[in-house]
Structures are given as structure tokens and as C-alpha cells.
Design an enzyme around this catalytic site. Structure first.
Site, PDB file in Angstrom:
ATOM      1  N   TRP A 131       0.851  -1.196   0.000  1.00 13.54           N
ATOM      2  CA  TRP A 131       0.000   0.000   0.000  1.00 13.54           C
ATOM      3  C   TRP A 131       0.890   1.250   0.000  1.00 13.54           C
ATOM      4  O   TRP A 131       1.888   1.305   0.752  1.00 13.54           O
ATOM      5  CB  TRP A 131      -0.901  -0.017   1.251  1.00 13.54           C
ATOM      6  CG  TRP A 131      -1.799   1.174   1.384  1.00 13.54           C
ATOM      7  CD1 TRP A 131      -2.568   1.734   0.402  1.00 13.54           C
ATOM      8  CD2 TRP A 131      -2.022   1.958   2.560  1.00 13.54           C
ATOM      9  NE1 TRP A 131      -3.258   2.804   0.905  1.00 13.54           N
ATOM     10  CE2 TRP A 131      -2.938   2.971   2.222  1.00 13.54           C
ATOM     11  CE3 TRP A 131      -1.540   1.902   3.871  1.00 13.54           C
ATOM     12  CZ2 TRP A 131      -3.384   3.913   3.138  1.00 13.54           C
ATOM     13  CZ3 TRP A 131      -1.982   2.840   4.788  1.00 13.54           C
ATOM     14  CH2 TRP A 131      -2.900   3.836   4.426  1.00 13.54           C
ATOM     15  N   ASP A 212      -1.508  -6.057   8.630  1.00 11.08           N
ATOM     16  CA  ASP A 212      -2.403  -4.956   8.309  1.00 11.08           C
ATOM     17  C   ASP A 212      -3.699  -5.606   7.834  1.00 11.08           C
ATOM     18  O   ASP A 212      -3.724  -6.315   6.831  1.00 11.08           O
ATOM     19  CB  ASP A 212      -1.790  -4.075   7.205  1.00 11.08           C
ATOM     20  CG  ASP A 212      -2.630  -2.831   6.945  1.00 11.08           C
ATOM     21  OD1 ASP A 212      -3.742  -2.730   7.498  1.00 11.08           O
ATOM     22  OD2 ASP A 212      -2.171  -1.956   6.184  1.00 11.08           O
ATOM     23  N   ALA A 214      -7.288  -4.620   6.786  1.00 10.54           N
ATOM     24  CA  ALA A 214      -8.194  -3.509   6.477  1.00 10.54           C
ATOM     25  C   ALA A 214      -9.416  -3.945   5.683  1.00 10.54           C
ATOM     26  O   ALA A 214     -10.306  -3.135   5.428  1.00 10.54           O
ATOM     27  CB  ALA A 214      -7.442  -2.425   5.701  1.00 10.54           C
ATOM     28  N   LYS A 247     -13.675   0.044   5.770  1.00 13.23           N
ATOM     29  CA  LYS A 247     -14.303  -0.596   4.603  1.00 13.23           C
ATOM     30  C   LYS A 247     -15.430  -1.536   5.019  1.00 13.23           C
ATOM     31  O   LYS A 247     -16.498  -1.497   4.442  1.00 13.23           O
ATOM     32  CB  LYS A 247     -13.277  -1.387   3.788  1.00 13.23           C
ATOM     33  CG  LYS A 247     -11.875  -0.848   3.800  1.00 13.23           C
ATOM     34  CD  LYS A 247     -11.640   0.269   2.824  1.00 13.23           C
ATOM     35  CE  LYS A 247     -10.273   0.829   3.090  1.00 13.23           C
ATOM     36  NZ  LYS A 247      -9.732   1.783   2.266  1.00 13.23           N
TER      37      LYS A 247
END
Ligand code: LMR
Length: 400
Positions: A131, A212, A214, A247
Site C-alpha cells: 500500500w 495490516d 483492512a 471498509k
């Protein structure tokens, strides 16, 4: 006369994703299509408030009696609920420290600083690619970065043997940043057997996994998406997880997330929690609470929780349909299986495998916006424009 204070500031480095958002907004062409920033869109192109979130918000607004501070570490119940969503039963609860943060990015920053407190200047290995904001954040937190092999741009697969070979080179004590599911930007993910091999290697080499997370629920299903991470968490002595609700609860602007540490024992978990509280206090002091209170409201009410899971699942299936349709259309138009990997990828994103020139050509000539590395947000594809987008990609390959 002395220079004014800010005259010597360097120009800010543009952020590829945010710069693209600005360009898209400024484009006046009616037919423009935004496949850039990672935001879920429904068939009408809207990013609605989820119905369970709306219901929990209405309840909160009518019942809330105070807006006093929640304290640097946030709401205890929220913290426990989030850690449980991600980790399930994979580790003993007394080893877990979980702290409410301003979004997943806030969690990343707190945890990067925590790692830097524990191991000043430590090296964090990131996937190639990762990212766009990981490396700037890591550097700003005082950490060093290195890249491990991850993505094969031609096949669209994970270069798993190369990944293992890279990780095998990492010195003991280094940190490995892993995307728990729905890899951003590539869409290529590890299967459970590969996660198990990674876990084994992390243990053997004494590396700290940093997850991570997400996009839980956007890949293969809510619990399914956590399986790899839970497996590794159950194998390693310690790990950290940055969680985002942006999200999967669609609460992007409310900034809801959590920084989670699975420590070696409960004493170290308490130490980590205290230190995370200090990091919060010296940066933003205390987290925003409105979005976190809504998420807590959804998770604590069995009927709202069931609605949320159902809505999340329909978002996931919608993205999967769009993916499959795009891959099918590209197979038909290109008369080849070159783009079949799009159907195998999971989550919001896929890297299509176009050059920067082809990406620019698509923006200029077809009003289709994607990130410069040819990452597309699958949810941004209007279902009735799949043929248009697929044929534009074929045209870009021929013309740019
Ligand atoms: C993305 O990758 O597009 C999202 O995570 C949004 C962001 O902040 O970059």
C-alpha cells in the site's frame, strides 16, 4: 530580513491515490469512471451508510448521555470486541492488548511507533509492492524498510517461493509487514497452506509478524479472511495487528480502527497497552469515539450484527461478480487467458498489469481512472460498463 518560517519547507511529496482522487473530481466528462481510491460503491455508484450502521447510529444519537473524553486507549468494550473479531479464539485473551485508534492508519502509526520504542530503528520488511502509504508512515515513525518479493506482474500470482527466499534472508528480530487478506494493491493472496509455511519460517527465524487487516469480509468471507492470520498468530510467540473498520463497516470518514498486540504473556500485554496509551497521548491524545460507538452498537446487538454480516456478504459477492464479469469480458475480447488472474484475486483491488503510459492513455482517452501502477478498485466498476472498460483496456494495450 530573516526568511519567513515556512519558506524553506520542501514541497510535499504527492500521494498517488489522493492525487488521483483530485484529478477525478476535476474531470468534467460525464462518462468518467473512478477505479482509483479504495471505497466500496453500489450499483448506483454510491457509498451508502450500511443499514445496521445507520440503526446503531440512530440509537446512539437518541441514547447518548455524554461526549466527555474516552481516554487515550478508548472504550474497553470496543477494544475487546474488535480484537475478538480479528483473532477469534486463536490466542489467549490475557496476552492481547487492544486499543481504539483513529482508523486503520492511526493503528498502523501507533504500532509502528510502538515497535520503534521496543526496537529503535528496526527494519520492517514490506511486500513488493505494498500500500502506497506504508513506507512513508514507517519512515516517519523512525523505522527502516526493506522489500520482500511478493507479486508476479505477468501471471498475477504470488511469487511464493521468492517470498519465502526473501524472508529467509531477514535477520532475526526484524519485522515482517503482512496483508492479512485482500492484498492492497495486487489482489493476490496466500492460501492457508502458504500461511502455515510463512508462520513456520517466522518462528524459525525469530521475525515479528505485523498484520495490516483492512478488508476483513471483502475476500472469501468474514471468518475465512482471518484464517491465515489466526493460524500464524497461534504459531508465533508474539505479533501485532492494525485493524480498520473503514471498509467493512463503511465508516470511512468516522475513523474507526484498533491497534492490537498479541504479546508473549499478560505482563508484556499490559506494558504494550500502557505504552500505546502514551503514544496516543503524545500524538492525538484520545481517539474519536462516535464511529467506534456505532461499531460497538452493531457488534453488541445480535440482530444488528446479523444484518451487518449479511450486508457485508452481499458487498463481497457483488465485488466477486464484477471481477468474474471483467475477467470473462477480457477473455472474450482478447481471445486469451491473459487476464484470468483477475477472477482468482480477492478483495477490492487487482493490478491489471498495464504500463504507466497505458494507464495515462485510459484516463485521457476513455476517462477511466486507475492508480498509476494499474491497480483497479473492482467495486468502482459500474456493472453496465464492464464491456466498455474491458474494450478500453484492450485498446490501451494496442495504442499506448
Ligand atoms: C486505498 O488504498 O485506496 C485506501 O486504503 C484508501 C487510502 O487511504 O489510500
Amino acid at each position: 530580513m530573516a526568511d519567513s518560517v515556512f519558506s524553506n519547507l520542501p514541497a510535499p511529496k504527492p500521494d498517488a491515490i489522493l492525487a488521483l482522487m483530485g484529478k477525478f473530481r476535476a474531470d468534467e466528462r460525464a462518462e468518467k469512471i473512478d477505479l482509483g481510491v479504495g471505497v466500496y460503491r453500489d450499483a448506483e455508484g454510491a457509498t451508502p451508510v450500511m443499514s445496521s450502521v445507520k440503526a446503531a447510529q440512530e440509537k446512539l444519537v437518541s441514547e447518548e448521555v455524554t461526549k466527555t473524553y474516552v481516554g487515550p486507549t478508548g472504550d474497553k468494550e470496543f477494544n475487546a470486541l474488535l480484537a475478538e473479531l480479528a483473532l477469534g479464539e486463536s490466542v489467549e485473551k490475557e496476552r492481547v492488548a487492544s486499543m481504539q485508534t483513529p482508523g486503520g492508519s492511526g493503528a498502523l502509526r501507533v504500532l509502528f511507533e510502538l515497535v520503534n520504542e521496543a526496537r529503535p530503528g528496526a527494519t520492517v520488511w514490506v511486500s513488493n509492492p505494498t500500500w502506497a502509504n506504508h513506507i512513508p508512515m514507517l519512515k516517519a515513525s523512525g523505522l527502516s524498510t526493506q522489500a520482500y518479493s511478493y507479486f508476479d506482474a505477468t501471471s498475477g500470482d504470488v511469487r511464493f517461493d521468492d517470498m519465502l527466499a526473501s524472508l529467509n534472508e531477514c535477520p532475526q528480530g526484524d519485522v515482517v509487514l503482512l496483508h492479512a487478506c485482500c492484498h492492497n494493491p495486487t489482489g493476490a493472496n496466500l492460501d492457508l497452506d502458504q500461511w502455515s509455511q510463512v508462520g513456520k519460517l517466522l518462528v524459525e527465524r525469530g521475525l515479528l509478524p505485523f498484520f495490516d487487516m483492512a478488508y476483513q469480509g471483502f475476500g472469501d468471507g468474514f471468518d475465512e479472511d482471518a484464517k491465515g492470520m489466526r493460524l500464524v498468530a497461534s504459531m508465533v510467540p508474539e505479533c501485532v495487528i492494525a485493524l480498520s473498520c473503514s471498509k467493512n463497516f463503511a465508516v470511512y470518514r468516522d475513523r474507526v480502527g484498533a491497534a492490537v498486540v498479541v504479546a508473549a504473556n499478560s505482563e508484556e500485554a499490559t506494558l504494550a497497552m500502557g505504552q500505546m496509551g502514551s503514544i496516543a497521548r503524545r500524538s492525538y491524545s484520545m481517539p474519536p469515539n462516535h464511529g467506534a460507538a456505532i461499531v460497538k452498537g452493531v457488534l453488541q446487538d445480535p440482530s444488528l450484527k446479523a444484518d451487518w454480516i449479511e450486508e457485508l456478504e452481499s458487498m463481497r459477492l457483488n465485488m466477486l461478480n464484477l471481477r468474474t464479469s471483467l475477467a470473462n469480458e477480457l477473455r472474450r475480447l482478447s481471445n486469451s487467458d491473459r487476464f484470468d488472474f483477475l477472477a482468482k484475486h480477492r478483495g477490492m483491488f487487482s493490478r491489471v498489469g498495464l504500463t504507466t503510459e497505458q494507464v495515462d492513455w485510459l484516463r485521457e482517452n476513455r476517462a477511466i481512472y486507475m492508480v498509476g501502477d494499474s491497480r483497479i478498485n473492482i467495486a468502482g466498476l459500474p456493472a453496465d460498463k464492464i464491456e466498455y472498460v474491458a474494450s478500453a483496456i484492450i485498446d490501451a494495450l494496442a495504442n499506448a
